[in-house]
Design an enzyme around this catalytic site. Structure first.
Site, mmCIF file in Angstrom:
data_model
loop_
_atom_site.group_PDB
_atom_site.id
_atom_site.type_symbol
_atom_site.label_atom_id
_atom_site.label_comp_id
_atom_site.label_asym_id
_atom_site.label_seq_id
_atom_site.Cartn_x
_atom_site.Cartn_y
_atom_site.Cartn_z
ATOM 1 N N ASP A 212 65.552 70.404 12.889
ATOM 2 C CA ASP A 212 64.715 69.255 13.219
ATOM 3 C C ASP A 212 64.614 69.199 14.747
ATOM 4 O O ASP A 212 65.631 69.027 15.438
ATOM 5 C CB ASP A 212 65.353 67.987 12.644
ATOM 6 N N TYR B 41 55.368 62.068 17.987
ATOM 7 C CA TYR B 41 55.223 60.861 18.815
ATOM 8 C C TYR B 41 56.326 60.629 19.831
ATOM 9 O O TYR B 41 56.337 59.590 20.478
ATOM 10 C CB TYR B 41 55.054 59.621 17.933
ATOM 11 N N LYS B 42 57.257 61.556 19.962
ATOM 12 C CA LYS B 42 58.336 61.394 20.945
ATOM 13 C C LYS B 42 57.925 62.132 22.216
ATOM 14 O O LYS B 42 57.012 61.684 22.925
ATOM 15 C CB LYS B 42 59.648 61.895 20.351
#
Lengths: 410, 410
Positions: free
Chosen positions: B205, B230-231
């Site tokens: 991940d 979105y990070k």
């Protein structure tokens, strides 16, 4: 080319129907390009005029200025799926907490089928479906069956014969209420009741139903349903889909795709999964805020609409369209495949034509946008929120002009 | 309150580092509200200034004017996932056709784990993971295991001991490269090699990796990976996630969630599923055009960035931050939990504090936005695309002011 037609040629009775249209004011809410007659809202609904400002606000203010704080606070992105679910619930005859909004329709079919197979009586190994069901529904069943070891059979029968195949082998009945090609509408309450009488759970795909006519899932005693945000709901390209789980199943239906956003306490960050109350447990990942916001805004189009009015107008429009097309069918190889009985159709009308692909290409050039669906279907989506009876006339005039020219050898 | 600090107090060596910053020009590409010092880009990246215009263009022109025609034609939404994949591939050391963009990270963990369990050597029943892995990764494994009949064991061990547990019982190693709480970075190439030596497949991940520092999946011989849009990729709230499948596995890895958009011929509408070439088969539903477009636009921020420069600046910023925070730790109960060895950290720095929740609330009031993570973690995301060394100084001054006041009884 354009779709302009001399307005004086439009039959008076059609103009009269439009003059009495209870939903005529809704058309102005949509951006409908002047050079287009759009008969494809059942594939991608047009832009509701509220959406660009909503997207700009989400991007520039909620995301740009408020940043991470928008998960709570005024924007409250965390509960955006529930707010959209509340608007949707009214359209499909559900309670808000029976509806999970997010992920694609495809992923929602997967969630529904995984849950339904688990709840089905032991030993039943058949997933019964319409042989002409929308491909993604068929593929999801194939993929899930393979994942589960291949012990299920996907039994595909003509949709007119489904009731005959409901027996003690069948675990789940997976159907789309309105056939995406023919526009035939199945009898959701009747088939649900027959399925239950045979001990079979139901999954209804409402892709071509919700927003096109009233749906009453709770009233029909439905088990599971899924649907699409970007067709008659006008949520925009790739809008989030949704999943309906009847309240009586919620606490028994396993959550196959269990994620942090469906946890009972998201920020506890517990090591063990514990489902959130209601359908929120079926929203596993971080909500798609941009897509959800567009859908949320577009759904306001239904706020002042009585669904019975919507259905009445839809039937009047599709009847008008079919009657006008009948005149063309007298001189062109058009075969109506949509049932003429009102209760047996949704809000689209389809014809077979031996050169359907070519005809639709020429219609599109002329600004009359419908869909070609393999192998030989011309599909016209008719949408009571923004179509008029005069549009039906203009469309058929345009179709006639294209067909007349097409059959003159060049 | 604001985060303004008298610029004359900033140490000269930090201003000097900023003067030589190769990435200093990138900051202007982001909307960073003037009253905020944003140390939470590892939770939600800020708005890339190109995004609002892109969203407006997608809504008003591509959707509003071109309607259904945008699936092909200039907008070519159909291949938007591939275009985003090509930009992402460079950041994670992949070939474009090894990357499927779409769905949430959670759904992608599900797809990866379903495929990996199928490919694992027969008889292996352990999914090995970090006991402190991000909850959604743990929950997906729990949910999938239950779906498959419960025959697997999710074995959770401290991330420092993972290598000791790689044995012939283990089917899949499921790890997040950078721990979301501590910021500890695991050795992806080494653990991948050790896993393979034990016959174990890996799923990484990359939620806190991609966009924060260079990742080289192909170089490490990784099997599967997932990540978040979105990070550090700044794709916006709920942006699409992605799935990496090593080329050597593509044609053997089953597609658990098989949908029409991952079919070899989408508009053939075949009754039998046949996977598209490459990773596109793992994009089952209709692409989320709004979210994909925002992510596509935001990824352009990386187009002129050398990932080695990004990493060098990230380490310089986090080292600076840790050194300045050390002075505060002398008089406050702050315990650094992020490794000081550069290769063992990502681009965040975290501390334990007995009143972490209260401290973060007061920091946020002051405009210094980081994250509280249960039970007692203060998490500061540091982003080389838009932070300066002066920002590190301002942040630590603000944290000091809040801590000093907090420990004066009121």
């Amino acid at each position: 080319m354009t779709v302009t037609t001399d307005a004086t040629t439009i039959p008076a009775h059609l103009l009269d129907l439009d003059a009495r249209d209870l939903l005529a004011h809704k058309r102005a809410e949509f951006l409908l390009p002047p050079d287009v007659l759009y008969l494809d809202g059942n594939s991608l609904g047009p832009l509701h005029r509220s959406v660009p400002a909503r997207l700009a606000g989400v991007a520039e203010r909620e995301w740009g200025q408020q940043l991470i704080r928008s998960w709570m606070g005024d924007a409250d992105w965390m509960h955006l799926p529930e707010r959209v679910a509340a608007k949707l619930a009214r359209l499909i005859g559900a309670q808000p907490d029976e509806v999970a909004v997010g992920d694609s329709t495809t992923v929602n079919v997967f969630k529904a089928l995984a849950a339904a197979l688990h709840l089905a009586p032991q030993g039943r190994r058949v997933i019964l479906t319409d042989a002409d069901n929308f491909p993604t529904d068929l593929y999801v069943a194939q993929g899930l069956n393979a994942l589960l070891g291949g012990g299920y059979e996907l039994r595909r029968v003509p949709n007119t014969e489904v009731a005959d195949h409901l027996n003690a082998d069948v675990a789940v009945l997976l159907l789309t209420e309105v056939d995406y090609r023919t526009g035939r509408r199945l009898d959701l309450p009747d088939l649900t009741a027959r399925a239950h009488a045979a001990g079979v759970l139901t999954i209804w795909d409402l892709a071509h139903s919700a927003g096109a006519f009233p749906v009453d899932l709770d009233g029909a005693g439905a088990d599971f349903a899924v649907g699409c945000g970007y067709k008659f709901l006008n949520g925009g390209p790739g809008a989030p889909g949704y999943l309906y789980v009847a309240a009586r199943h919620l606490d028994r239906a396993p959550v196959a795709i269990s994620g942090w956003m469906g946890h009972a306490d998201v920020f506890e960050m517990a090591r063990e999964y514990s489902p959130a109350p209601g359908a929120r447990r079926f929203v596993p990942g971080t909500p798609q805020v941009l897509g959800l916001s567009a859908l949320d805004s577009a759904l306001d189009a239904f706020a002042d609409v009585e669904m019975a009015d919507l259905r009445a107008k839809s039937l009047s429009l599709t009847s008008t369209f079919m009657a006008l097309m009948e005149l063309l069918a007298a001189r062109h190889p058009l075969e109506l495949v949509t049932p003429t009985e009102p209760e047996q159709r949704g809000s689209q009308v389809s014809y077979r034509h031996p050169d359907a692909r070519g005809v639709m290409a020429r219609l599109t050039e002329r600004g009359i946008i419908g869909d070609f669906r393999t192998p030989d279907i011309l599909r016209f989506g008719i949408t009571p929120l923004y179509h008029s009876h005069a549009d039906m006339w203009r469309a058929v005039q345009g179709i006639g002009a294209v067909l007349d020219r097409a059959e003159t050898p060049v």
